[in-house]
Write an enzyme that holds these catalytic residues in place. Structure first.
Site: not given
Length: 275
Positions: A80, A117, A133
């Protein structure tokens, strides 16, 4: 030369045409919702999620130059913080206004988890804010709109997601075979590259990090999510149906190349199969 105070995302170092070619985006990018949706979809379906450098004992570097060399030029993947920093530089280069965020990955757990994250909240003038995302490895395909109230429940090519403000934080849920699962929670506190550097160091080096214990690779597409967890290859469809198979170690390199687009040196493949 102006000193870099650390508030931006080094977009001056980004080769935008090379990135757009990498993700297969061939239009003229503009700071609007249509471009954001298309770029988000292109990114998550082109660049895989993987933690292989950490498993191989090599440092995972952030910063645009390192990320471009790995994810764009070498056509590798990342996790991420790598995905989100690269995407942030892309959005900054195009002219989007956004805030970087940090989330707690829960996957249905109720115990408090650390912030491991990375997400982006994009604000286009005159429109609701959007959650990007790109670095989780399993969607969403496109940004999700922050609802003014209630729940924003969307279906993207059969994949289901929910975004809403909970009692403590915002929550993103994903629909699976057994129903809705809370994926992660987050607040709207702004984070920066220097914060991601700190989080990234823990993720890539700590023995308590799930990314230092086993090889994990994901590739998301419109009709499937492919996950290689160690030597177990799982393919999940939008309706939740799953197919699993165990790979002989001698097939690992071929599967990484054919299913995930990740080509490794034979020596690295040997080290992965021995880990």
């Amino acid at each position: 030369m102006t000193e870099d105070l650390g508030y931006g995302w080094q977009s001056d170092l980004l080769d935008l045409p090379a990135y757009l070619k990498r993700v297969g985006y061939d239009a003229d990018p503009r700071p609007d919702a249509a471009t954001l949706r298309a770029l988000h979809r292109a990114h998550v379906t082109s660049i895989p999620f993987e933690n292989l450098e950490a498993i191989l004992g090599r440092p995972v570097e952030l910063g645009v130059e390192a990320l471009q060399a790995k994810l764009v030029d070498r056509r590798r993947g990342g996790y991420c913080f790598e995905h989100t920093e690269l995407f942030a530089a892309v959005l900054e280069k195009i002219g989007f206004e956004f805030t970087a965020l940090a989330a707690r990955v829960t996957m249905g757990a109720t115990k408090l988890r650390p912030t491991t994250h990375a997400l982006l909240r994009v604000q286009i003038p005159g429109e609701p804010a959007l959650l990007c995302d790109v670095g989780f490895g399993s969607g969403p395909l496109e940004p999700l709109e922050f609802p003014a109230e209630g729940v924003n429940e969307v279906e993207q090519d059969g994949w289901g997601f929910r975004l809403f403000e909970g009692p403590r934080a915002w929550e993103l849920h994903q629909r699976g075979a057994d129903g809705w699962v809370q994926r992660h929670t987050f607040t709207l506190n702004e984070t920066f590259h220097i914060d991601y550097e700190l989080f990234n160091y823990f993720i890539s080096t700590s023995p308590h990090s799930p990314f230092t214990t086993r090889a994990f690779t994901q590739k998301f597409s419109v009709d499937s999510l492919r996950v290689l967890d160690g030597t177990t290859l799982t393919t999940t469809r939008p309706d939740g149906h799953q197919e699993k198979r165990e790979l002989p170690s001698e097939q690992l390199g071929a599967v990484l190349a054919e299913e995930f687009g990740i080509v490794l040196d034979p020596a690295d493949i040997e080290r992965l199969t021995a880990s």
